[in-house]
Enzyme design. Structure first.
Site, short mmCIF file in Angstrom:
data_model
loop_
_atom_site.label_atom_id
_atom_site.label_comp_id
_atom_site.label_asym_id
_atom_site.label_seq_id
_atom_site.Cartn_x
_atom_site.Cartn_y
_atom_site.Cartn_z
N LYS A 21 0.85 -1.19 0.00
CA LYS A 21 0.00 0.00 0.00
C LYS A 21 0.89 1.24 0.00
CE LYS A 21 -4.32 0.74 2.48
NZ LYS A 21 -4.90 0.62 3.82
C1 E4P Z 1 -8.20 0.94 4.34
O1 E4P Z 1 -7.50 0.61 3.44
C2 E4P Z 1 -8.16 2.28 4.94
O2 E4P Z 1 -6.93 2.55 5.49
C3 E4P Z 1 -9.26 2.39 5.95
O3 E4P Z 1 -10.46 1.91 5.37
C4 E4P Z 1 -9.44 3.76 6.52
O4 E4P Z 1 -10.58 3.78 7.32
P1 E4P Z 1 -10.89 4.95 8.38
O5 E4P Z 1 -11.19 6.19 7.61
O6 E4P Z 1 -12.08 4.44 9.12
O7 E4P Z 1 -9.67 5.08 9.23
#
Ligand code: E4P
Length: 218
Positions: free
Chosen positions: A83
């Site tokens: 990522k």
């Molecule tokens: C996933 O890849 C993201 O990092 C995550 O869904 C972020 O979610 P949040 O906005 O609830 O922290």
């Protein structure tokens, strides 16, 4: 639609993977910190539980270091998706890793223009954050609609729309209506998808009526 779970809690991942409905896992540095475990250990364990893509995020911001980190993460298991953030250096890293055959998830996407860049950089996934947009009074689901519409114009784009920052079941339903490829959700939201009071009521009635017959099936 593929379902990923958005957590680094291995017990929750094991519990949900047992339903057969989990296609992958996403983590981020905040979720790793919350788990209280060593990053590389927890990611390796998740990869051994879920065969589908497991997103593990780089923690630097410059191209050279992100590339090194990405290679280290990719070496953990075949199902790692590295990522990277949607920045110039993040997209350079995405291109380099994707060209070398590594799955990349470009995260922190908040605009259709950014999603076009992620596709051009060869990302396997782009992660638009619907909940965080909703939080600031912008329609997060409109971003999903825009990205799905744009990607559909270009069959050469191989990037899957991974709906992230999901806050509740309606985000999943709306994203599915739009044809988003993947949704990643907290375990609590995946569990909420199962529930309906009429299912519970109907089952209670069926159980009671079956008992009245005095029969047994097995
Ligand atoms: C996933 O890849 C993201 O990092 C995550 O869904 C972020 O979610 P949040 O906005 O609830 O922290």
């Amino acid at each position: 639609m593929k379902f990923f779970v958005d957590t680094a809690e291995i017990s929750e991942i094991r519990e949900l993977a047992a339903t057969g409905l989990v296609d992958g896992v996403t983590t981020n540095p905040s979720l790793i910190a919350k788990s209280g475990r060593k990053f590389l250990d927890v990611v390796a364990e998740i990869c051994s539980v879920v065969p589908g893509p497991v997103s593990a995020e780089v923690v630097s911001n410059d191209f050279e270091t992100m590339l090194k980190e990405g290679k280290k993460l990719a070496a953990i298991a075949k199902n790692i998706a590295v990522k990277v953030p949607l920045t110039v250096d993040g997209l350079k890293t995405c291109k380099a890793l994707a060209d070398a055959g590594t799955m990349v998830n470009v995260t922190l996407c908040f605009s259709p223009a950014q999603a076009i860049l992620a596709a051009k950089a060869g990302a396997a996934f782009v992660s638009p954050f619907v909940g965080r947009l909703d939080d600031v009074g912008t329609d997060g689901m409109q971003l999903i609609a825009d990205i799905c519409q744009i990607y559909a114009q270009y069959p050469t784009f191989r990037t899957e729309v991974l709906v992230a920052s999901v806050r509740g079941p309606m985000h999943i339903v709306e994203a599915a209506k739009l044809g988003a490829h993947v949704a990643t959700m907290p375990p609590s939201v995946l569990k909420q998808l199962f529930g309906h009071p009429l299912t519970d009521k109907g089952l209670a009635q069926f159980n009671a009526d079956w008992k009245k017959t005095g029969q047994s099936l097995l």
